[in-house]
Design a protein around this motif. Structure first.
Motif, short mmCIF file in Angstrom:
data_model
loop_
_atom_site.label_atom_id
_atom_site.label_comp_id
_atom_site.label_asym_id
_atom_site.label_seq_id
_atom_site.Cartn_x
_atom_site.Cartn_y
_atom_site.Cartn_z
N TYR A 182 -30.33 9.75 -30.55
CA TYR A 182 -30.18 10.53 -29.32
C TYR A 182 -31.20 11.66 -29.27
CZ TYR A 182 -25.76 8.03 -29.09
OH TYR A 182 -24.81 7.05 -29.05
N LEU A 183 -31.63 11.95 -28.06
CA LEU A 183 -32.57 13.04 -27.82
C LEU A 183 -31.88 14.11 -26.99
CD1 LEU A 183 -35.44 14.27 -27.84
CD2 LEU A 183 -35.93 12.90 -25.80
N VAL A 184 -31.89 15.34 -27.50
CA VAL A 184 -31.34 16.49 -26.78
C VAL A 184 -32.50 17.38 -26.38
CG1 VAL A 184 -29.76 18.44 -26.84
CG2 VAL A 184 -29.20 16.36 -28.11
N GLN A 185 -32.71 17.54 -25.08
CA GLN A 185 -33.83 18.33 -24.56
C GLN A 185 -33.32 19.59 -23.88
OE1 GLN A 185 -34.90 14.63 -22.43
NE2 GLN A 185 -37.03 15.26 -22.78
N PHE A 186 -33.77 20.73 -24.36
CA PHE A 186 -33.52 22.00 -23.68
C PHE A 186 -34.73 22.22 -22.77
CE2 PHE A 186 -33.41 26.53 -22.99
CZ PHE A 186 -32.06 26.84 -22.96
N LEU A 187 -34.53 22.07 -21.47
CA LEU A 187 -35.64 22.05 -20.52
C LEU A 187 -35.76 23.39 -19.80
CD1 LEU A 187 -34.99 18.52 -18.97
CD2 LEU A 187 -36.63 19.13 -20.76
N TRP A 188 -36.93 24.03 -19.96
CA TRP A 188 -37.22 25.27 -19.24
C TRP A 188 -37.79 24.93 -17.87
CZ3 TRP A 188 -35.95 30.09 -20.65
CH2 TRP A 188 -35.61 30.33 -21.99
N GLU A 189 -37.27 25.58 -16.85
CA GLU A 189 -37.77 25.43 -15.48
C GLU A 189 -37.93 26.83 -14.90
OE1 GLU A 189 -34.65 22.96 -13.95
OE2 GLU A 189 -35.60 21.10 -14.66
N GLY A 190 -39.08 27.43 -15.19
CA GLY A 190 -39.26 28.84 -14.85
C GLY A 190 -38.39 29.69 -15.74
N ASP A 191 -37.59 30.56 -15.14
CA ASP A 191 -36.66 31.39 -15.92
C ASP A 191 -35.29 30.74 -16.04
OD1 ASP A 191 -38.57 33.31 -16.33
OD2 ASP A 191 -37.89 34.63 -14.71
N THR A 192 -35.12 29.53 -15.48
CA THR A 192 -33.86 28.81 -15.59
C THR A 192 -34.00 27.68 -16.61
OG1 THR A 192 -34.37 27.24 -13.81
CG2 THR A 192 -33.35 29.34 -13.18
N CYS A 193 -32.88 27.08 -16.95
CA CYS A 193 -32.93 26.02 -17.96
C CYS A 193 -31.77 25.06 -17.77
CB CYS A 193 -32.88 26.62 -19.37
SG CYS A 193 -31.40 27.61 -19.67
N ARG A 194 -31.90 23.89 -18.35
CA ARG A 194 -30.82 22.91 -18.38
C ARG A 194 -30.99 22.08 -19.64
NH1 ARG A 194 -32.55 17.84 -15.91
NH2 ARG A 194 -34.73 18.02 -15.24
N GLN A 195 -29.95 21.34 -19.97
CA GLN A 195 -29.98 20.52 -21.19
C GLN A 195 -29.67 19.08 -20.83
OE1 GLN A 195 -28.80 22.14 -25.18
NE2 GLN A 195 -26.99 20.88 -24.81
#
Length: 205
Positions: free
Chosen positions: A168-181
């Motif tokens: 499994y791949l867990v990605q913490f994704l930065w989108e500007g100053d916001t984020c999602r996983q």
């Protein structure tokens, strides 16, 4: 203190690399200069080859990384049955520019990250068949007049049930100053399949 030191160190190195790379290659990324070698560097640095390796019997493999910028993210876990108990730390991951920056600059950035306890990716063996919660907690920086602006994002918590023999791949994704996983089944790392992992908003500490 750890986060401030890591942010400032990575920021200084990345800013210096932009200047140096721009002077020597007119702003071209390494992927433009040497695409084949750059692709291998990206895969080596982001855990792709670890995903390709056979999963140890009786386990499930997790690869965790921070993407979208050079900002770090810390990852922790807990078994879902132990709701509201403290998360156990896995480690800190940060993108180091491998495959984009020139190799010697990426190596310098990677060395600074390692010295601060951050890696390009993290690997964790999970017990299959039991719900697990993975929490990502990020912190970013950007230049402002007179210094560095630090922004915290998270924690973001995902819950899923890993299956034996799967990766499994867990990605913490930065989108500007916001984020999602995002959690994906990456047993075939060339064709990861995003899971419908539960996003938890309560009891995250």
């Amino acid at each position: 203190m750890f986060r401030d030191a890591l942010v400032k160190t990575l920021f200084c190195i990345l800013m210096a690399s932009v200047v140096l790379q721009g002077c020597s290659n007119v702003g071209k990324s390494y992927s433009e200069i040497n695409p084949e070698r750059a692709e291998k560097e990206v895969k080596r640095a982001n855990g792709y080859y670890h995903l390709k390796k056979k999963v140890a019997p009786g386990t499930a493999k997790l690869i965790l990384r921070s993407e979208g910028a050079g900002h770090p993210a810390s990852f922790s876990y807990r078994i879902a049955q132990s709701k509201c108990e403290k998360f156990e730390r896995i480690g800190t991951a940060a993108y180091t520019g491998s495959g984009q920056l020139l190799p010697w600059i990426a190596k310098m950035t990677r060395g600074a990250s390692n010295a601060m306890g951050a890696k390009g990716f993290l690997s964790y063996s999970a017990e299959p068949g039991k719900p697990i919660q993975i929490q990502g907690d990020g912190f970013s920086s950007s230049s402002v007049a007179g210094g560095v602006r630090t922004v915290k994002c998270g924690p973001v918590t995902s819950e899923f049930v890993p299956q034996e023999g799967r990766a499994y791949l867990v990605q913490f994704l930065w989108e500007g100053d916001t984020c999602r996983q995002v959690v994906s089944d990456a047993s075939d790392p060339d064709k990861p399949v995003a899971l419908n992992a539960d996003k938890l908003t309560t009891c995250v500490n």
